[in-house]
Design an enzyme around this catalytic site. Structure first.
Site, mmCIF file in Angstrom:
data_model
loop_
_atom_site.group_PDB
_atom_site.id
_atom_site.type_symbol
_atom_site.label_atom_id
_atom_site.label_comp_id
_atom_site.label_asym_id
_atom_site.label_seq_id
_atom_site.Cartn_x
_atom_site.Cartn_y
_atom_site.Cartn_z
ATOM 1 N N VAL B 37 -54.343 -59.158 29.838
ATOM 2 C CA VAL B 37 -54.526 -57.790 29.339
ATOM 3 C C VAL B 37 -53.550 -57.534 28.193
ATOM 4 O O VAL B 37 -53.909 -56.987 27.147
ATOM 5 C CB VAL B 37 -54.331 -56.761 30.477
ATOM 6 N N PRO B 57 -40.845 -62.321 31.234
ATOM 7 C CA PRO B 57 -40.207 -63.615 31.501
ATOM 8 C C PRO B 57 -41.119 -64.748 31.018
ATOM 9 O O PRO B 57 -42.344 -64.601 31.062
ATOM 10 C CB PRO B 57 -40.092 -63.641 33.035
ATOM 11 N N GLY B 60 -44.321 -65.729 32.731
ATOM 12 C CA GLY B 60 -45.466 -64.812 32.800
ATOM 13 C C GLY B 60 -46.341 -64.820 31.569
ATOM 14 O O GLY B 60 -47.276 -64.011 31.458
ATOM 15 N N ASP B 120 -54.896 -50.028 33.824
ATOM 16 C CA ASP B 120 -55.518 -49.890 35.153
ATOM 17 C C ASP B 120 -54.984 -48.739 35.988
ATOM 18 O O ASP B 120 -55.286 -48.655 37.184
ATOM 19 C CB ASP B 120 -55.393 -51.191 35.975
#
Lengths: 260, 260
Positions: B37, B57, B60, B120
């Site tokens: 996303v 990080p 990720g 979201d």
């Protein structure tokens, strides 16, 4: 910012704007000015359920703005702008023929971090407006990034003419289907499965086909959710006539039946 | 807000968003998260010439985000979010799978009046994203106001396929024509006349016709500005071949000739 050509990832184009759907429902928008440009802005804001206050001397009101005031669709401050008008404002739109006054309001908004648009003064805008087509929950915005506002309107009309007439309704249908699905599979852990099935639905039917779905079609469609399947359109259509034989497409491994 | 039917003024529809083209050129946008996303958000921001900082990080990072970092298209803070990351941020986009952390960032942004989008989590968004078609200066954004994100993408593709292939170029043409016109009629008091003539131009030609205009066509077209007229397309086309007889359409009252 130059972008190295890459086969895997989209290249950066640059030169555009960040087009976003600002959420102004119940938010306070101050419109300074009551002319033709203000009238268009006000309608945009009301269509997005904002609480609009118009500050403008009575002599400056265009008939449409006067109509909105008479209908109590907006609050009216019948005088010139005063800095205290910014108190509590979530957004400010200025459309007056007074560059000095406009600039002053812009500076005040900057200092207070209130997003603002000064009409016809691009450097004094946090955001621009474009030409918007609305059809129920469907909104399509055309921006030429200042190159051709008139052309933006032409393109908007072209798109409106090209879209199936019931496009907005197709979206209502999908929205309604999602709500109904959530009712029959409400657990958070059902999320991925729900999403996967909705994606299947969106991929199976053209969106003009979805325009034609009625309540009965949606109820029939939802009967397929437990199987994870989505029926062909003609199968779904046949179910309208109560042709239960069509349900043979279920593989039998699911005994669950949805509110039929 | 109910609207009384009126023949003269558009009725308020309600239920939409205020769709705007946010100006983020040179503005600092903080993206919290580096997944799929985030990758989409980052591209949107880069296409709008923003200065993007990604805080995430290293573990990720999705490959596209890693690519943007490797290409120095974005600044990378290789760690988790810290409140001081908000210092100097003009906008914040959060896309991490941690509702509690997201909510905390949203609250911090609220307090500092920094516009934010928590992916979201609709109630924690000042604005939503839609599906955007980009073609040069032309941007078309499709929003279903949360009813069908997937359908928004389908509609965007439908529109992209329906538009003439050179739509972006037509807009560049109109933009270039406006700049050239301003060069030959630069005075502020020429503004209304310039605008009236540009409107005539936009009304005279279909925008797919304008796609085909080249530099010569624009130069020929501008020769009509002093007369206030706009030639028929076939007349303009004939001028390409140096058919100066076409210039007889001028009424003779203007001796002014534009940079021929």
């Amino acid at each position: 910012m130059a972008d190295t050509p890459d086969k895997t990832f989209p290249a950066v184009q640059g030169g555009g704007s960040l087009i976003v759907a600002w959420q102004v429902k119940g938010k306070r928008i101050l419109v300074v000015g009551g002319g033709e440009v203000a009238a268009g802005r006000i309608l945009n804001c009301l269509n997005a359920d904002a609480l609009v206050t118009v500050v403008c001397p009575p002599s400056g009101l265009n008939p449409e703005v006067a109509h909105r005031i008479a209908q109590s669709q907006v609050t009216h401050l019948a005088r010139k702008f005063e800095p205290s008008d910014l108190d509590g404002a979530d957004m400010v739109l200025v459309a007056v023929d007074d560059p000095a006054a406009s600039s002053e309001i812009w500076q005040l908004c900057r200092a207070r971090r209130i997003p603002a648009n000064i009409a016809d003064v691009p450097p004094e805008c946090d955001f621009y407006f474009g030409s918007v087509h609305c059809d129920g929950p469907l909104q399509i915005m055309v921006s030429t990034n200042g190159k051709g506002p008139r052309l933006a309107s032409t393109i908007r009309k072209f798109i409106a003419a090209a879209l199936p007439r019931d496009a907005g309704r197709a979206i209502e249908t999908v929205g309604a289907l999602r709500v109904k699905l959530r009712a029959i599979a409400p657990r958070p852990e059902d999320g991925p499965r729900r999403m996967a099935w909705m994606t299947k639905v969106s991929d199976k039917y053209s969106w003009d086909e979805m325009c034609g779905f009625d309540e009965e079609d949606m109820a029939n469609l939802l009967r397929y959710y437990p199987s994870g399947k989505v029926p062909e359109l003609d199968v779904l259509r046949a179910m309208r006539n109560g042709d239960e034989n069509q349900l043979d497409v279920f593989d039998g491994s699911f005994g669950f039946s949805v509110g039929a």
